[in-house]
Design a protein around this motif. Sequence first.
Motif, PDB file in Angstrom:
ATOM      1  N   GLU A 216       0.838  -1.191   0.000  1.00 26.79           N
ATOM      2  CA  GLU A 216       0.000   0.000   0.000  1.00 26.79           C
ATOM      3  C   GLU A 216       0.870   1.236   0.000  1.00 26.79           C
ATOM      4  O   GLU A 216       2.036   1.198   0.416  1.00 26.79           O
ATOM      5  CB  GLU A 216      -0.886   0.026   1.251  1.00 26.79           C
ATOM      6  CG  GLU A 216      -0.088  -0.024   2.547  1.00 26.79           C
ATOM      7  CD  GLU A 216      -0.910   0.323   3.771  1.00 26.79           C
ATOM      8  OE1 GLU A 216      -1.930   1.013   3.625  1.00 26.79           O
ATOM      9  OE2 GLU A 216      -0.519  -0.082   4.868  1.00 26.79           O
ATOM     10  N   GLU A 217       0.332   2.315  -0.497  1.00 23.09           N
ATOM     11  CA  GLU A 217       1.031   3.590  -0.424  1.00 23.09           C
ATOM     12  C   GLU A 217       0.012   4.719  -0.470  1.00 23.09           C
ATOM     13  O   GLU A 217      -1.115   4.566  -0.951  1.00 23.09           O
ATOM     14  CB  GLU A 217       2.038   3.755  -1.549  1.00 23.09           C
ATOM     15  CG  GLU A 217       1.447   4.082  -2.903  1.00 23.09           C
ATOM     16  CD  GLU A 217       2.485   4.673  -3.853  1.00 23.09           C
ATOM     17  OE1 GLU A 217       2.791   5.873  -3.708  1.00 23.09           O
ATOM     18  OE2 GLU A 217       2.963   3.943  -4.737  1.00 23.09           O
ATOM     19  N   ALA A 218       0.419   5.877   0.040  1.00 21.54           N
ATOM     20  CA  ALA A 218      -0.392   7.087  -0.025  1.00 21.54           C
ATOM     21  C   ALA A 218       0.532   8.278   0.134  1.00 21.54           C
ATOM     22  O   ALA A 218       1.490   8.235   0.916  1.00 21.54           O
ATOM     23  CB  ALA A 218      -1.470   7.094   1.063  1.00 21.54           C
ATOM     24  N   ASP A 241       4.333   0.827   1.995  1.00 20.25           N
ATOM     25  CA  ASP A 241       4.643  -0.480   2.568  1.00 20.25           C
ATOM     26  C   ASP A 241       4.637  -1.499   1.440  1.00 20.25           C
ATOM     27  O   ASP A 241       3.606  -1.670   0.774  1.00 20.25           O
ATOM     28  CB  ASP A 241       3.615  -0.883   3.627  1.00 20.25           C
ATOM     29  CG  ASP A 241       3.729  -0.055   4.888  1.00 20.25           C
ATOM     30  OD1 ASP A 241       4.811   0.498   5.133  1.00 20.25           O
ATOM     31  OD2 ASP A 241       2.733   0.041   5.629  1.00 20.25           O
ATOM     32  N   ASP A 242       5.781  -2.139   1.206  1.00 17.25           N
ATOM     33  CA  ASP A 242       5.879  -3.182   0.187  1.00 17.25           C
ATOM     34  C   ASP A 242       5.836  -4.539   0.860  1.00 17.25           C
ATOM     35  O   ASP A 242       6.678  -4.854   1.711  1.00 17.25           O
ATOM     36  CB  ASP A 242       7.184  -3.044  -0.597  1.00 17.25           C
ATOM     37  CG  ASP A 242       7.167  -1.851  -1.533  1.00 17.25           C
ATOM     38  OD1 ASP A 242       6.430  -1.899  -2.527  1.00 17.25           O
ATOM     39  OD2 ASP A 242       7.889  -0.873  -1.251  1.00 17.25           O
ATOM     40  N   GLY A 243       4.853  -5.338   0.487  1.00 10.11           N
ATOM     41  CA  GLY A 243       4.729  -6.670   1.066  1.00 10.11           C
ATOM     42  C   GLY A 243       5.868  -7.578   0.645  1.00 10.11           C
ATOM     43  O   GLY A 243       6.399  -7.482  -0.453  1.00 10.11           O
ATOM     44  N   TRP A 262       9.488  -7.827   3.817  1.00 11.99           N
ATOM     45  CA  TRP A 262       8.667  -6.624   3.622  1.00 11.99           C
ATOM     46  C   TRP A 262       9.495  -5.374   3.887  1.00 11.99           C
ATOM     47  O   TRP A 262      10.522  -5.396   4.553  1.00 11.99           O
ATOM     48  CB  TRP A 262       7.425  -6.653   4.501  1.00 11.99           C
ATOM     49  CG  TRP A 262       7.640  -6.764   5.989  1.00 11.99           C
ATOM     50  CD1 TRP A 262       7.573  -7.897   6.740  1.00 11.99           C
ATOM     51  CD2 TRP A 262       7.958  -5.689   6.897  1.00 11.99           C
ATOM     52  NE1 TRP A 262       7.823  -7.602   8.055  1.00 11.99           N
ATOM     53  CE2 TRP A 262       8.058  -6.262   8.193  1.00 11.99           C
ATOM     54  CE3 TRP A 262       8.148  -4.324   6.772  1.00 11.99           C
ATOM     55  CZ2 TRP A 262       8.349  -5.508   9.327  1.00 11.99           C
ATOM     56  CZ3 TRP A 262       8.442  -3.561   7.891  1.00 11.99           C
ATOM     57  CH2 TRP A 262       8.536  -4.155   9.162  1.00 11.99           C
ATOM     58  N   GLN A 263       9.008  -4.267   3.358  1.00  8.77           N
ATOM     59  CA  GLN A 263       9.755  -3.016   3.438  1.00  8.77           C
ATOM     60  C   GLN A 263       8.805  -1.849   3.687  1.00  8.77           C
ATOM     61  O   GLN A 263       7.689  -1.817   3.167  1.00  8.77           O
ATOM     62  CB  GLN A 263      10.528  -2.784   2.137  1.00  8.77           C
ATOM     63  CG  GLN A 263      11.439  -1.570   2.134  1.00  8.77           C
ATOM     64  CD  GLN A 263      12.209  -1.456   0.842  1.00  8.77           C
ATOM     65  OE1 GLN A 263      11.849  -0.702  -0.052  1.00  8.77           O
ATOM     66  NE2 GLN A 263      13.288  -2.220   0.726  1.00  8.77           N
ATOM     67  N   ASN A 264       9.279  -0.895   4.484  1.00  6.58           N
ATOM     68  CA  ASN A 264       8.516   0.322   4.765  1.00  6.58           C
ATOM     69  C   ASN A 264       9.370   1.536   4.398  1.00  6.58           C
ATOM     70  O   ASN A 264      10.546   1.597   4.728  1.00  6.58           O
ATOM     71  CB  ASN A 264       8.129   0.396   6.245  1.00  6.58           C
ATOM     72  CG  ASN A 264       7.562   1.752   6.630  1.00  6.58           C
ATOM     73  OD1 ASN A 264       8.284   2.609   7.117  1.00  6.58           O
ATOM     74  ND2 ASN A 264       6.275   1.942   6.399  1.00  6.58           N
ATOM     75  N   THR A 265       8.758   2.512   3.710  1.00 11.14           N
ATOM     76  CA  THR A 265       9.460   3.725   3.313  1.00 11.14           C
ATOM     77  C   THR A 265       8.590   4.932   3.595  1.00 11.14           C
ATOM     78  O   THR A 265       7.382   4.909   3.361  1.00 11.14           O
ATOM     79  CB  THR A 265       9.817   3.709   1.814  1.00 11.14           C
ATOM     80  OG1 THR A 265      10.470   2.483   1.493  1.00 11.14           O
ATOM     81  CG2 THR A 265      10.720   4.871   1.457  1.00 11.14           C
TER      82      THR A 265
END
Length: 798
Positions: A216-218, A241-243, A262-265
């Motif tokens: 997801e992203e926003a 958030d990349d699963g 997973w990754q969060n940016t």
Amino acid sequence: MVRIQWGRLIIIGAAAACLWPRAAMAQSAGANTAQSVTATAAPAGAAKKDGVEEVLVTGTKRSLAITKVPMSIAAFSKAQMDVQSVRTAADIAALTPGFDIETQSNPTGGGPSSGGATEVSIRGIASLNGDATTGIYIDDTAIQVRNTLNGTSGSTFPRVFDLQSVEIDRGPQGTLFGAAAEGGAVRFLTPDPSLTDYTGYARSEVSGTVHGGPSEEAGLALGGPIVLDKLGFRVSAWFRDDGGYVTRDNWETGQTTPNSNWQNTQAYKAAFTLAPTDWLKITPSVYTQYQHSNDTSVFWTSLSDLGSGKLVNGNALQLPYTDKYTLPSIKVQAALDDVTINAISSYFVRTNTAVADETNSEYASDGFGAVYFPTVPNGHVLAPLNNTTTQTEWTEELRLQNTDHDDRLNWLVGAFYSDYNQHDVESESDSHFAEVLSQFGTTPIDYFGFNPLGNVVYLASEKTAEYQLAGYANLSYRVFDGVTASAGVRIAQDRLSYFLFGDGPGNGGPATTTGDQKGTPVTPRFSLTWQATPNDMLYTTVAQGYRIGGVNAPLPIPLCSQDLANIGLTQGPKTYNSDSLWSYEIGEKSRLFDGRLQFEASAFHIDWSNIQQKVVLPICTFAFTENSGSATVNGFDLKATARVTPQLLLGISVGYTDAKYDNTLSVGKSIAIDAGDTLGQTPWDVIVSAEYDFAVTGSKTGYFRVEDIFHSENSGPYTFQHSDAYNYDPTLVPNPGTNQLNIRTGTRFDGFDISLFGTNLLNSHPQLDLAHATVTSPVYVATTLRPLTVGLTGTYHF
């Protein structure tokens, strides 16, 4: 595990919905004033029906149409990146012939790392030794990292959300951009605050990956005047958030963690522009980015099934990776009648932490012999290798140029100063180190003559300081109508200071190294341009690029004494010098049929000499860097975009790169590099696309886009394929060719763009970057493309 955070999506969606009435209010209010504030409601990202969109680029420090710049440039506007599902620098590289980003599967020599040492190449010019060969810029600030003893993890590529465009300037850019742009530069350009118009941009996306977690992203960007014509702002906030799609199945405990990688940016930017007079603008800004990966994307081939898409790593250790940086800057622009002055100050601060798993090799790469898990009674053999990199860089640039580009003589002069500091710390530990050595019938004190630092096997603290003062100039003179000659030069003073403290058995005990390296490089650039017609330009360019040298860490004695004796040395070289290259390019850029066809093509030849090469000693497996050998690179790239009908847009990009070493480098009886070995660049890159627009109802238009991205196999030869090479390994294979099919379909109306997309539609799983810690290690690791991902994207512009 990544979870869809609907609260954040709802907040961003609500903010985006508020933008339209806010813009309308601003426009209405402005209509009652002497100078109205207007809001553009045209849907961004819609293709121009009367021709091909032409992106403005700034590779010459001037804003010009891409077809008017005598240089090979790939450029992506924000609208193009949205429709092509661009979210990372790797996505940009996939779409750009001649530009390659490769994260090493086995960067430390002992196991897969969380961050990975990232090799960036443009036209085959790449290196994991010494200074960078590709400049990475956010606006006017360089943020690339220097490769160090410890194999620096990760990359500094930004995940900037609110972009004006991204430019890839192929070929050496040393005259205007300095040493690190030896092979080219990648530039992320952000929009300045407007003093007259309110504008905004919002994007939200949700997606799912086959055999993986949801993503997801926003993000939201908004800007406009605070005081009309005097003070403006632009702010943005974005998260993604990349699963994950690789499962970690701990070989020691049996615990399974699905989608572990997973990754969060997160990224934020704020900028303000103050215009106290009609000729002066002052723009302070600050950009900050945070990126965290929970685990590595590298998988074990023995545990995985690429055919079914099952990807598993068996690491006993989780390999997290965190990268965060902040970039405050201030830009002052004075637009006088005949001269434009730009002054830019910036301060870049970065901290990167990563973990590698040395458990699987049990120090085989450190000269203790090939001992593999589980070898210690009762198991529990864990050997984390922790890496931390901190960077700080203060830069100052002053640039003056004539204002009117139509002048017969165009000139630009500038001065540049940078103060760069990098500190790398690497520490490896193992609570069972004594038990590992006991298998050799010895103890640490017997083996090394001293006790290790508790559980620490290896410790290194490395500091690099680089100072640069440079002046540069570029002149372009229209000899006669249609023909322009240009010449430029950069003269710099570079100084590098180096300090290293190492300790532990893996270092052969405590040792300190210091050193300095200086240089006064001169990097010229010459070009000749013929504007055959207003829409057809031919050019030729000759340019030089370079990068500064460095200092080697000492080799541990007596571990490496035999290796050194085999090549006639008693110790490794203390320093290595700068390397340089000459690039020769010819090209053509055209806009034909009233702008319905745009064509860009170039061919190039590069001579790279005195290359900074990593020399690995075959017995002790330690390495040093020296200047040895040369390489030749030949190739071409072309791009054609055609508006076949008002509804149909076709595109093709093709690139070919042939990069080979010219001579053989031997270490004793072993070959380090053989003449004709490849530098590793993908030879062929082909990207084809088609986009079709169609009417839906009223003001709504629909579109469908399909894109196929092909990168060919580089069959070598590679050093590891030679039977007399130090790293000969018949079990390794070069990367196969890759093919990725992407589609997107959606509708545009009143500034909105709502679309469905699929990336890697054929769910291709090529085995990439195959590696293992040593030639006898049974654990092979690899990477692959992200599996089939489908999702929904919504954007809004005003």
